[in-house]
Design a protein around this motif. Structure first.
Motif, PDB file in Angstrom:
ATOM      1  N   GLN A  90       0.787  -1.122  -0.030  1.00 11.38           N
ATOM      2  CA  GLN A  90      -0.103   0.007  -0.144  1.00 11.38           C
ATOM      3  C   GLN A  90       1.049   1.269  -0.048  1.00 11.38           C
ATOM      4  N   VAL A  91       0.570   2.464  -1.001  1.00 12.09           N
ATOM      5  CA  VAL A  91       1.259   3.309  -1.149  1.00 12.09           C
ATOM      6  C   VAL A  91       0.894   4.303   0.217  1.00 12.09           C
ATOM      7  N   GLN A  92       2.000   4.961   0.980  1.00 10.64           N
ATOM      8  CA  GLN A  92       1.631   5.885   1.912  1.00 10.64           C
ATOM      9  C   GLN A  92       2.048   7.211   1.945  1.00 10.64           C
ATOM     10  N   LEU A  93       3.075   7.365   0.682  1.00  9.55           N
ATOM     11  CA  LEU A  93       3.393   8.748   0.327  1.00  9.55           C
ATOM     12  C   LEU A  93       3.122   8.907  -1.247  1.00  9.55           C
ATOM     13  N   VAL A  94       2.384   9.968  -1.679  1.00  9.95           N
ATOM     14  CA  VAL A  94       2.166   9.962  -3.058  1.00  9.95           C
ATOM     15  C   VAL A  94       2.524  11.469  -3.443  1.00  9.95           C
ATOM     16  N   GLU A  95       3.488  11.905  -4.425  1.00  4.81           N
ATOM     17  CA  GLU A  95       3.880  12.876  -4.805  1.00  4.81           C
ATOM     18  C   GLU A  95       3.149  13.597  -6.079  1.00  4.81           C
ATOM     19  N   SER A  96       3.098  14.816  -6.363  1.00  7.39           N
ATOM     20  CA  SER A  96       2.230  15.126  -7.441  1.00  7.39           C
ATOM     21  C   SER A  96       2.676  16.650  -7.652  1.00  7.39           C
ATOM     22  N   GLY A  97       2.443  17.293  -8.840  1.00 11.40           N
ATOM     23  CA  GLY A  97       2.854  18.681  -9.304  1.00 11.40           C
ATOM     24  C   GLY A  97       4.108  18.948 -10.126  1.00 11.40           C
ATOM     25  N   GLY A  98       4.950  17.742 -10.285  1.00  9.50           N
ATOM     26  CA  GLY A  98       5.863  17.934 -11.261  1.00  9.50           C
ATOM     27  C   GLY A  98       5.766  18.169 -12.598  1.00  9.50           C
ATOM     28  N   GLY A  99       6.304  18.663 -13.495  1.00 13.10           N
ATOM     29  CA  GLY A  99       6.097  19.085 -14.897  1.00 13.10           C
ATOM     30  C   GLY A  99       7.372  19.548 -15.558  1.00 13.10           C
ATOM     31  N   LEU A 100       7.158  20.175 -16.831  1.00 11.62           N
ATOM     32  CA  LEU A 100       8.202  21.041 -17.514  1.00 11.62           C
ATOM     33  C   LEU A 100       7.876  22.345 -17.166  1.00 11.62           C
ATOM     34  N   VAL A 101       8.907  23.047 -16.980  1.00 13.70           N
ATOM     35  CA  VAL A 101       8.893  24.450 -16.737  1.00 13.70           C
ATOM     36  C   VAL A 101      10.077  25.042 -17.255  1.00 13.70           C
ATOM     37  N   GLN A 102       9.998  26.151 -17.721  1.00 16.65           N
ATOM     38  CA  GLN A 102      11.360  26.999 -18.270  1.00 16.65           C
ATOM     39  C   GLN A 102      12.130  27.657 -17.222  1.00 16.65           C
ATOM     40  N   ALA A 103      13.512  27.880 -17.360  1.00 17.01           N
ATOM     41  CA  ALA A 103      14.229  28.549 -16.329  1.00 17.01           C
ATOM     42  C   ALA A 103      13.875  29.741 -15.914  1.00 17.01           C
ATOM     43  N   GLY A 104      13.916  29.795 -14.631  1.00 13.24           N
ATOM     44  CA  GLY A 104      13.210  30.990 -13.835  1.00 13.24           C
ATOM     45  C   GLY A 104      11.750  30.982 -13.285  1.00 13.24           C
ATOM     46  N   GLY A 105      11.179  29.873 -13.847  1.00 12.75           N
ATOM     47  CA  GLY A 105       9.917  29.593 -13.606  1.00 12.75           C
ATOM     48  C   GLY A 105       9.665  28.737 -12.084  1.00 12.75           C
ATOM     49  N   SER A 106       8.227  28.745 -11.857  1.00 15.37           N
ATOM     50  CA  SER A 106       8.204  27.981 -10.503  1.00 15.37           C
ATOM     51  C   SER A 106       7.318  26.791 -10.578  1.00 15.37           C
ATOM     52  N   LEU A 107       7.309  25.977  -9.704  1.00 16.96           N
ATOM     53  CA  LEU A 107       6.189  24.791  -9.555  1.00 16.96           C
ATOM     54  C   LEU A 107       6.408  24.546  -7.982  1.00 16.96           C
ATOM     55  N   ARG A 108       5.190  24.032  -7.571  1.00 24.04           N
ATOM     56  CA  ARG A 108       4.814  23.732  -6.347  1.00 24.04           C
ATOM     57  C   ARG A 108       4.526  22.129  -6.320  1.00 24.04           C
ATOM     58  N   LEU A 109       5.194  21.466  -5.522  1.00 16.85           N
ATOM     59  CA  LEU A 109       5.128  19.809  -5.366  1.00 16.85           C
ATOM     60  C   LEU A 109       4.195  19.651  -4.067  1.00 16.85           C
ATOM     61  N   SER A 110       3.474  18.746  -4.083  1.00 20.42           N
ATOM     62  CA  SER A 110       2.740  18.075  -3.128  1.00 20.42           C
ATOM     63  C   SER A 110       2.785  16.681  -2.618  1.00 20.42           C
ATOM     64  N   CYS A 111       2.842  16.575  -1.529  1.00 19.61           N
ATOM     65  CA  CYS A 111       2.974  14.994  -1.273  1.00 19.61           C
ATOM     66  C   CYS A 111       1.791  14.462  -0.146  1.00 19.61           C
ATOM     67  N   ALA A 112       0.928  13.985  -0.554  1.00 21.16           N
ATOM     68  CA  ALA A 112      -0.143  13.295   0.434  1.00 21.16           C
ATOM     69  C   ALA A 112       0.275  12.147   1.119  1.00 21.16           C
ATOM     70  N   ALA A 113       0.140  12.254   2.472  1.00 23.85           N
ATOM     71  CA  ALA A 113       0.645  11.010   3.270  1.00 23.85           C
ATOM     72  C   ALA A 113      -0.628  10.521   3.841  1.00 23.85           C
TER      73      ALA A 113
END
Length: 115
Positions: A1-24
């Protein structure tokens, strides 16, 4: 059973932003130190940031001033806000929970930063 699940990754240009999430779904989440690690192809997994149950934070020198780790115990979530991204930030990012009995790891989410 999965107990930690990441999301929010992707492709972005230099200087940009991303927000990663982890559901526990780990019962001891609120009293545990949680963090983010990353691994680029052909390289070892490296530390990025951690946050304790008391909200003390620690960051790798390479991300200080650019990344912010946070947590929401009520929602059992941990986040990584990544700003001013650089191509060298490209990696699979993993969520981690550190317990006295061992570490929990998610499956990872890919972050790709183009120049």
């Amino acid at each position: 059973q999965v107990q930690l699940v990441e999301s929010g990754g992707g492709l972005v240009q230099a200087g940009g932003s991303l927000r990663l999430s982890c559901a526990a779904s780990v019962s001891i989440f609120s009293i545990s130190t949680v963090g983010w690690y990353r691994q680029a192809p052909g390289k070892q997994r490296e530390f990025v940031a951690t946050i304790t149950s008391g909200l003390s934070t620690n960051y790798a020198d390479s991300v200080k001033g650019r990344f912010t780790i946070s947590r929401d115990n009520a929602r059992m979530m941990v986040y990584l806000q990544m700003n001013s991204l650089k191509p060298e930030d490209t990696a699979v990012y993993y969520c981690n929970l550190d317990s006295w009995s061992g570490d929990y790891w998610g499956q990872g989410t890919q972050v790709t930063v183009s120049s």
